[in-house]
Design a protein around this motif. Structure first.
Motif, mmCIF file in Angstrom:
data_model
loop_
_atom_site.group_PDB
_atom_site.id
_atom_site.type_symbol
_atom_site.label_atom_id
_atom_site.label_comp_id
_atom_site.label_asym_id
_atom_site.label_seq_id
_atom_site.Cartn_x
_atom_site.Cartn_y
_atom_site.Cartn_z
ATOM 1 N N TRP A 40 16.430 11.552 4.694
ATOM 2 C CA TRP A 40 15.374 10.870 3.949
ATOM 3 C C TRP A 40 14.871 11.752 2.813
ATOM 4 O O TRP A 40 14.685 12.950 2.981
ATOM 5 C CB TRP A 40 14.205 10.523 4.858
ATOM 6 C CG TRP A 40 14.479 9.407 5.815
ATOM 7 C CD1 TRP A 40 14.956 9.506 7.083
ATOM 8 C CD2 TRP A 40 14.308 8.014 5.558
ATOM 9 N NE1 TRP A 40 15.088 8.266 7.649
ATOM 10 C CE2 TRP A 40 14.686 7.324 6.733
ATOM 11 C CE3 TRP A 40 13.854 7.274 4.461
ATOM 12 C CZ2 TRP A 40 14.644 5.935 6.832
ATOM 13 C CZ3 TRP A 40 13.810 5.899 4.564
ATOM 14 C CH2 TRP A 40 14.207 5.234 5.737
ATOM 15 N N GLU A 41 14.651 11.136 1.644
ATOM 16 C CA GLU A 41 13.983 11.796 0.535
ATOM 17 C C GLU A 41 12.557 11.249 0.473
ATOM 18 O O GLU A 41 12.345 10.044 0.575
ATOM 19 C CB GLU A 41 14.702 11.515 -0.781
ATOM 20 C CG GLU A 41 16.156 11.967 -0.799
ATOM 21 C CD GLU A 41 16.889 11.486 -2.036
ATOM 22 O OE1 GLU A 41 16.230 10.886 -2.908
ATOM 23 O OE2 GLU A 41 18.106 11.688 -2.123
ATOM 24 N N THR A 42 11.595 12.123 0.315
ATOM 25 C CA THR A 42 10.198 11.727 0.318
ATOM 26 C C THR A 42 9.515 12.185 -0.963
ATOM 27 O O THR A 42 9.727 13.310 -1.415
ATOM 28 C CB THR A 42 9.462 12.325 1.536
ATOM 29 O OG1 THR A 42 10.132 11.941 2.731
ATOM 30 C CG2 THR A 42 8.017 11.838 1.587
ATOM 31 N N ASP A 43 8.719 11.302 -1.528
ATOM 32 C CA ASP A 43 7.971 11.602 -2.747
ATOM 33 C C ASP A 43 6.510 11.248 -2.495
ATOM 34 O O ASP A 43 6.184 10.099 -2.195
ATOM 35 C CB ASP A 43 8.522 10.786 -3.921
ATOM 36 C CG ASP A 43 7.934 11.211 -5.261
ATOM 37 O OD1 ASP A 43 6.775 11.680 -5.276
ATOM 38 O OD2 ASP A 43 8.621 11.081 -6.280
ATOM 39 N N VAL A 44 5.641 12.248 -2.596
ATOM 40 C CA VAL A 44 4.207 12.042 -2.426
ATOM 41 C C VAL A 44 3.540 12.208 -3.788
ATOM 42 O O VAL A 44 3.825 13.168 -4.513
ATOM 43 C CB VAL A 44 3.605 13.044 -1.420
ATOM 44 C CG1 VAL A 44 2.103 12.840 -1.288
ATOM 45 C CG2 VAL A 44 4.284 12.897 -0.063
ATOM 46 N N ALA A 45 2.667 11.269 -4.140
ATOM 47 C CA ALA A 45 2.024 11.320 -5.451
ATOM 48 C C ALA A 45 0.546 10.979 -5.327
ATOM 49 O O ALA A 45 0.140 10.208 -4.456
ATOM 50 C CB ALA A 45 2.694 10.350 -6.419
ATOM 51 N N VAL A 46 -0.235 11.574 -6.207
ATOM 52 C CA VAL A 46 -1.655 11.259 -6.315
ATOM 53 C C VAL A 46 -1.969 11.057 -7.791
ATOM 54 O O VAL A 46 -1.644 11.906 -8.627
ATOM 55 C CB VAL A 46 -2.548 12.378 -5.749
ATOM 56 C CG1 VAL A 46 -4.014 12.050 -5.971
ATOM 57 C CG2 VAL A 46 -2.281 12.580 -4.267
ATOM 58 N N LEU A 47 -2.575 9.904 -8.113
ATOM 59 C CA LEU A 47 -2.922 9.593 -9.495
ATOM 60 C C LEU A 47 -4.431 9.410 -9.611
ATOM 61 O O LEU A 47 -5.050 8.749 -8.774
ATOM 62 C CB LEU A 47 -2.200 8.321 -9.958
ATOM 63 C CG LEU A 47 -2.439 7.895 -11.409
ATOM 64 C CD1 LEU A 47 -1.160 7.312 -12.019
ATOM 65 C CD2 LEU A 47 -3.558 6.851 -11.503
ATOM 66 N N ILE A 48 -4.993 10.014 -10.647
ATOM 67 C CA ILE A 48 -6.417 9.854 -10.968
ATOM 68 C C ILE A 48 -6.513 9.242 -12.364
ATOM 69 O O ILE A 48 -5.917 9.751 -13.319
ATOM 70 C CB ILE A 48 -7.163 11.193 -10.924
ATOM 71 C CG1 ILE A 48 -7.101 11.784 -9.510
ATOM 72 C CG2 ILE A 48 -8.611 11.032 -11.364
ATOM 73 C CD1 ILE A 48 -7.661 13.193 -9.416
ATOM 74 N N TYR A 49 -7.242 8.144 -12.448
ATOM 75 C CA TYR A 49 -7.395 7.418 -13.712
ATOM 76 C C TYR A 49 -8.883 7.272 -13.992
ATOM 77 O O TYR A 49 -9.644 6.834 -13.121
ATOM 78 C CB TYR A 49 -6.731 6.037 -13.600
ATOM 79 C CG TYR A 49 -6.913 5.133 -14.788
ATOM 80 C CD1 TYR A 49 -5.984 5.121 -15.828
ATOM 81 C CD2 TYR A 49 -8.001 4.261 -14.873
ATOM 82 C CE1 TYR A 49 -6.141 4.280 -16.918
ATOM 83 C CE2 TYR A 49 -8.163 3.416 -15.954
ATOM 84 C CZ TYR A 49 -7.234 3.421 -16.980
ATOM 85 O OH TYR A 49 -7.385 2.593 -18.061
ATOM 86 N N ASN A 50 -9.298 7.601 -15.209
ATOM 87 C CA ASN A 50 -10.724 7.541 -15.524
ATOM 88 C C ASN A 50 -10.940 7.033 -16.944
ATOM 89 O O ASN A 50 -10.484 7.642 -17.911
ATOM 90 C CB ASN A 50 -11.363 8.924 -15.370
ATOM 91 C CG ASN A 50 -12.853 8.889 -15.615
ATOM 92 O OD1 ASN A 50 -13.628 8.316 -14.857
ATOM 93 N ND2 ASN A 50 -13.272 9.510 -16.719
ATOM 94 N N GLU A 51 -11.639 5.896 -17.052
ATOM 95 C CA GLU A 51 -12.053 5.372 -18.340
ATOM 96 C C GLU A 51 -13.467 5.863 -18.633
ATOM 97 O O GLU A 51 -14.326 5.844 -17.742
ATOM 98 C CB GLU A 51 -12.045 3.845 -18.329
ATOM 99 C CG GLU A 51 -10.679 3.216 -18.163
ATOM 100 C CD GLU A 51 -10.739 1.696 -18.083
ATOM 101 O OE1 GLU A 51 -9.666 1.082 -18.062
ATOM 102 O OE2 GLU A 51 -11.866 1.146 -18.028
ATOM 103 N N THR A 52 -13.717 6.294 -19.843
ATOM 104 C CA THR A 52 -15.039 6.779 -20.218
ATOM 105 C C THR A 52 -16.082 5.686 -20.033
ATOM 106 O O THR A 52 -15.992 4.608 -20.624
ATOM 107 C CB THR A 52 -15.041 7.248 -21.683
ATOM 108 O OG1 THR A 52 -14.044 8.251 -21.859
ATOM 109 C CG2 THR A 52 -16.396 7.821 -22.065
#
Length: 417
Positions: A40-52
């Motif tokens: 198995w190949e595993t990809d962990v991601a965290v995204l932070i999005y911020n509009e002013t």
């Protein structure tokens, strides 16, 4: 593009599947992924999005991929989104204080003079699960099956897709075709407002139709990927989609103003606001071209997409990446994206109380004239043999009206093992 738009885009499986399949041919995933003993190949991601001063999002995601002995591939992805902040309700900016009733009908909120009308109680969360399975039929043919389920407190979506890829010309040409179907259920807080009805003060009953509405969409995508030479590949796609059902945003309103642009008090509020109404069907078409080239150890790609529909919306998107590969498995990849959109035929910033209300009208800036640019870069590196990447981008959107002015920051971290 707002977070909400990004969420809805994720449910369009067919584009993702064919992009993944072609991306493998184009060498889009050039970072070597280590496999566990189980394969198995595993990809962990965290995204932070911020509009002013507007919406903020936090999105963790994890995906798994396994390649079997017969070269079939199973992919699974789980995503969770948590959104907070303030969302534009569609009303026009005024030099007077404005008061609005909350979508639930319980309570109200106010916008100060000259401020963009924002509902600062905006909260949402979304969970989604998707799976795709790639099955080779022989040396030259393969089929990819996909499915996706996502749910928010007021929106549920289910979709499925199937794509077929065929290699020819000594495997220098790949033809692809896919079809997908999506079913959405919209269950807004307080119920679905009657189209073009007026917002009432929160102490009065709101004018509502049903508790929920539905929408369906069928999409077709045809593509070809061609090897030009040992360093160059070109991809071309044509997309067609047809949707029917409820297309309005139940939380969006349109201001009805006096001839001089001032507020027209009504229904216990200091302004008159009607709920938008969009057509109950939409046909969209798109043309997409992408070129990718290996140049002295680096990788450059550029793409162009033209979209048009029967709402009179059209858009142009130019997307460019250039990956500089450095020693010791490090790389940096600058990214620039330009987007320009023509407004829908029924888009209006506001209405006058001296005119007849049109059958279809929306003040949602996402349907208006706009220009947006994204600039950023991704840094990739390895730690203990595992691939890592950090992406930082700035997004700036502008349009004819103040609510269209959006600035946002995007930060994402990926870890592959």
């Amino acid at each position: 593009m707002t977070v909400k738009q990004l969420q809805k885009a994720k449910s369009k499986n067919i584009r993702g599947l064919l992009s993944t399949a072609t991306g493998c041919l184009l060498g889009a995933s050039t970072v070597v992924q280590a496999q566990s003993e189980a394969g198995w190949e595993t990809d962990v991601a965290v995204l932070i999005y911020n509009e002013t001063d507007r919406v903020s999002a936090f999105e963790p995601a994890i995906s798994f991929k396994k390649t079997y002995d017969d070269d079939s591939v199973l992919g699974i992805k789980l995503v969770y989104d948590a959104l907070t902040g303030a969302s534009h309700n569609g009303a026009a900016v005024s030099d007077e204080v404005q008061t609005f009733t909350r979508p639930s009908g319980n309570g109200s909120y106010a916008t100060q003079s000259a401020d963009v009308p924002l509902d600062d109680t905006f909260r949402d969360s979304r969970g989604s699960a998707s799976m795709n399975y790639e099955q080779p039929l022989n040396r030259f043919d393969k089929v990819i099956y996909g499915g996706n389920v996502s749910a928010e407190h007021d929106f549920t979506s289910m979709s499925g897709s199937v794509s077929y890829l065929h290699d020819l010309n000594q495997r220098n040409t790949t033809l692809s075709a896919g079809i997908s179907f999506e079913y959405d259920q919209i269950t807004p807080e307080g119920g679905v407002p009657v189209a073009l009805s007026e917002m009432q003060v929160n102490t009065n009953p709101q004018v509502r139709a049903e508790d929920s509405e539905t929408r369906t969409m069928t999409e077709l995508l045809l593509g070809v990927t061609q090897v030009i030479d040992r360093n160059t590949l070109v991809q071309m796609n044509y997309g067609f989609s047809q949707s029917s059902g409820y297309h309005s945003d139940p939380y969006k309103i349109v201001s009805v103003l006096n001839a001089d642009g001032s507020l027209d008090a009504a229904n216990g509020l200091n302004g008159t606001y009607i709920y938008e109404n969009r057509p109950d069907s939409r046909t969209k078409q798109s043309l997409y071209v992408k070129a990718k080239r290996y140049m002295q150890g680096n990788i450059a790609d550029i793409s162009y997409r033209y979209m048009w529909d029967d709402w009179d919306v059209s858009s142009h998107t130019i997307d460019t990446h250039y990956r500089f590969n450095m020693e010791s498995n490090w790389y940096i990849e600058p990214h620039v994206r330009y987007y320009q959109q023509q407004a829908a035929e029924f888009y209006r910033y506001s209405l006058s109380n001296t005119e007849v209300v049109p059958e279809f009208v929306s003040a949602d800036y996402r349907l208006g004239d706009m220009t947006a640019i994204t600039v950023g870069a991704k840094l990739g590196f390895k730690v203990a043999g595992h691939a890592n990447s950090v992406r930082l981008e700035f997004y700036q959107q502008s349009g004819d009206e103040t609510p269209s002015e959006v600035d946002s920051l995007i930060l994402q971290y990926n870890y592959q093992f």
